[in-house]
Design a protein around this motif. Structure first.
Motif, PDB file in Angstrom:
ATOM      1  N   ARG A 142      84.726  66.678  44.985  1.00  0.00           N
ATOM      2  CA  ARG A 142      83.966  65.596  45.527  1.00  0.00           C
ATOM      3  C   ARG A 142      83.405  64.635  45.324  1.00  0.00           C
ATOM      4  NH1 ARG A 142      78.714  65.099  43.326  1.00  0.00           N
ATOM      5  NH2 ARG A 142      79.388  64.269  41.022  1.00  0.00           N
ATOM      6  N   LYS A 143      83.260  64.080  46.907  1.00  0.00           N
ATOM      7  CA  LYS A 143      83.099  62.644  46.869  1.00  0.00           C
ATOM      8  C   LYS A 143      81.721  62.492  45.976  1.00  0.00           C
ATOM      9  CE  LYS A 143      86.211  63.203  51.221  1.00  0.00           C
ATOM     10  NZ  LYS A 143      85.997  62.592  52.264  1.00  0.00           N
ATOM     11  N   PRO A 144      81.111  61.337  45.567  1.00  0.00           N
ATOM     12  CA  PRO A 144      79.953  60.183  45.469  1.00  0.00           C
ATOM     13  C   PRO A 144      78.817  61.210  46.104  1.00  0.00           C
ATOM     14  CG  PRO A 144      81.837  59.094  45.109  1.00  0.00           C
ATOM     15  CD  PRO A 144      82.265  60.068  45.843  1.00  0.00           C
ATOM     16  N   ASN A 145      78.809  61.292  47.035  1.00  0.00           N
ATOM     17  CA  ASN A 145      77.480  61.329  48.365  1.00  0.00           C
ATOM     18  C   ASN A 145      77.375  62.905  48.452  1.00  0.00           C
ATOM     19  OD1 ASN A 145      79.917  61.986  49.531  1.00  0.00           O
ATOM     20  ND2 ASN A 145      79.364  60.993  51.552  1.00  0.00           N
ATOM     21  N   GLU A 146      78.146  63.564  48.359  1.00  0.00           N
ATOM     22  CA  GLU A 146      78.531  65.324  48.320  1.00  0.00           C
ATOM     23  C   GLU A 146      77.411  65.860  46.807  1.00  0.00           C
ATOM     24  OE1 GLU A 146      82.100  66.991  49.991  1.00  0.00           O
ATOM     25  OE2 GLU A 146      82.754  65.824  48.241  1.00  0.00           O
ATOM     26  N   GLU A 147      76.914  66.929  47.622  1.00  0.00           N
ATOM     27  CA  GLU A 147      75.793  67.382  46.154  1.00  0.00           C
ATOM     28  C   GLU A 147      76.462  68.708  44.809  1.00  0.00           C
ATOM     29  OE1 GLU A 147      71.581  70.426  46.080  1.00  0.00           O
ATOM     30  OE2 GLU A 147      72.828  69.809  48.435  1.00  0.00           O
ATOM     31  N   PRO A 148      76.812  67.656  44.039  1.00  0.00           N
ATOM     32  CA  PRO A 148      77.139  68.635  43.299  1.00  0.00           C
ATOM     33  C   PRO A 148      76.839  70.726  43.084  1.00  0.00           C
ATOM     34  CG  PRO A 148      75.527  67.686  42.008  1.00  0.00           C
ATOM     35  CD  PRO A 148      75.939  67.059  44.173  1.00  0.00           C
ATOM     36  N   CYS A 149      77.628  71.301  42.660  1.00  0.00           N
ATOM     37  CA  CYS A 149      77.033  73.044  41.598  1.00  0.00           C
ATOM     38  C   CYS A 149      77.106  72.546  40.219  1.00  0.00           C
ATOM     39  CB  CYS A 149      77.645  73.683  42.908  1.00  0.00           C
ATOM     40  SG  CYS A 149      78.941  74.113  42.091  1.00  0.00           S
ATOM     41  N   ASP A 150      76.390  73.914  40.304  1.00  0.00           N
ATOM     42  CA  ASP A 150      76.295  73.716  38.577  1.00  0.00           C
ATOM     43  C   ASP A 150      77.715  73.985  38.405  1.00  0.00           C
ATOM     44  OD1 ASP A 150      76.084  75.123  35.928  1.00  0.00           O
ATOM     45  OD2 ASP A 150      74.124  75.894  36.199  1.00  0.00           O
ATOM     46  N   PRO A 151      78.049  73.389  37.587  1.00  0.00           N
ATOM     47  CA  PRO A 151      79.495  73.804  37.294  1.00  0.00           C
ATOM     48  C   PRO A 151      79.761  74.835  35.954  1.00  0.00           C
ATOM     49  CG  PRO A 151      78.573  71.808  35.855  1.00  0.00           C
ATOM     50  CD  PRO A 151      77.614  72.125  36.759  1.00  0.00           C
ATOM     51  N   THR A 152      78.241  75.615  35.505  1.00  0.00           N
ATOM     52  CA  THR A 152      78.556  76.609  34.517  1.00  0.00           C
ATOM     53  C   THR A 152      78.608  78.060  35.476  1.00  0.00           C
ATOM     54  OG1 THR A 152      77.406  74.826  32.728  1.00  0.00           O
ATOM     55  CG2 THR A 152      77.406  77.526  32.710  1.00  0.00           C
TER      56      THR A 152
END
Length: 207
Positions: A142-152
């Motif tokens: 994941r790049k800094p500008n990409e939106e993360p998803c819930d890792p759990t």
């Protein structure tokens, strides 16, 4: 005051060890040998022919006995001398696996339709569109500008797939191997790729 237990109590840390030792000693006393590969597998040999004629698989307090009908009856009777047992007859479901036996053609089929259906419903993927392949695109961190998803949630979905992968579905092994690399910091792109695996399973539940 120090007390010595004459009988192990269910729930103590030592109880599982004592139970295994008790069971192991009992099956060995009737001729079985513990496998060097899996501690829960015991086999019975025909010394004259040099072949395995029966096997007993132990999982906690569930047993699978594999042999011909007459020998199964004999093994059951011997075990009933040591343990209280409930005979559930021919196995059809065991540890999340569906086992289908065709006596006419002498075949056994194993799949995880029920388990896969359960995890599809759990993650609301039971109405997902079936796809032909479990993974189709190359992934990157994941790049800094990409939106993360819930890792759990991501990790939970990966974990639920691993059991299917190791039991009956090696065809998703590569996809899970790739997607597992991003467990720590998954992006929405990774989640889309993970949902594709669920879509693939939705179309191939009975494989």
């Amino acid at each position: 005051m120090v007390l010595r237990l004459r009988k192990s109590l269910y729930g103590l840390k030592e109880s599982s060890h004592i139970w295994y030792g008790t069971f192991r000693g009992s099956v060995i006393s009737i001729g079985f040998v513990a496998s060097r590969v899996d501690g829960g597998l015991f086999v019975l040999h025909d010394m004259d022919q040099g072949i395995v004629v029966a096997a007993v698989v132990l999982y906690v307090d569930d047993l699978l006995i594999i042999a011909n009908e007459s020998l199964i009856g004999q093994i059951k009777n011997q075990m009933k001398n040591s343990f209280r047992m409930h005979d559930l007859r021919s196995v059809s479901f065991y540890l999340g696996m569906n086992i289908e036996r065709n006596r006419e053609h002498h075949t056994i089929g194993i799949h995880q339709h029920s388990y896969i259906r359960t995890i599809l419903v759990k993650f609301r993927m039971d109405e997902s569109r079936p796809v032909a392949t479990p993974i189709a695109t190359k992934l990157h961190k994941r790049k800094p500008n990409e939106e993360p998803c819930d890792p759990t949630i991501y990790q939970s979905m990966i974990g639920s797939l691993i059991y299917a992968m190791t039991a009956t579905r090696p065809d998703i092994a590569y996809a899970i191997g790739v997607l597992s690399r991003y467990n720590y910091d998954p992006s929405n792109e990774h989640m889309i790729a993970l949902k594709r695996v669920f879509g693939y399973l939705n179309g191939t539940k009975g494989w």
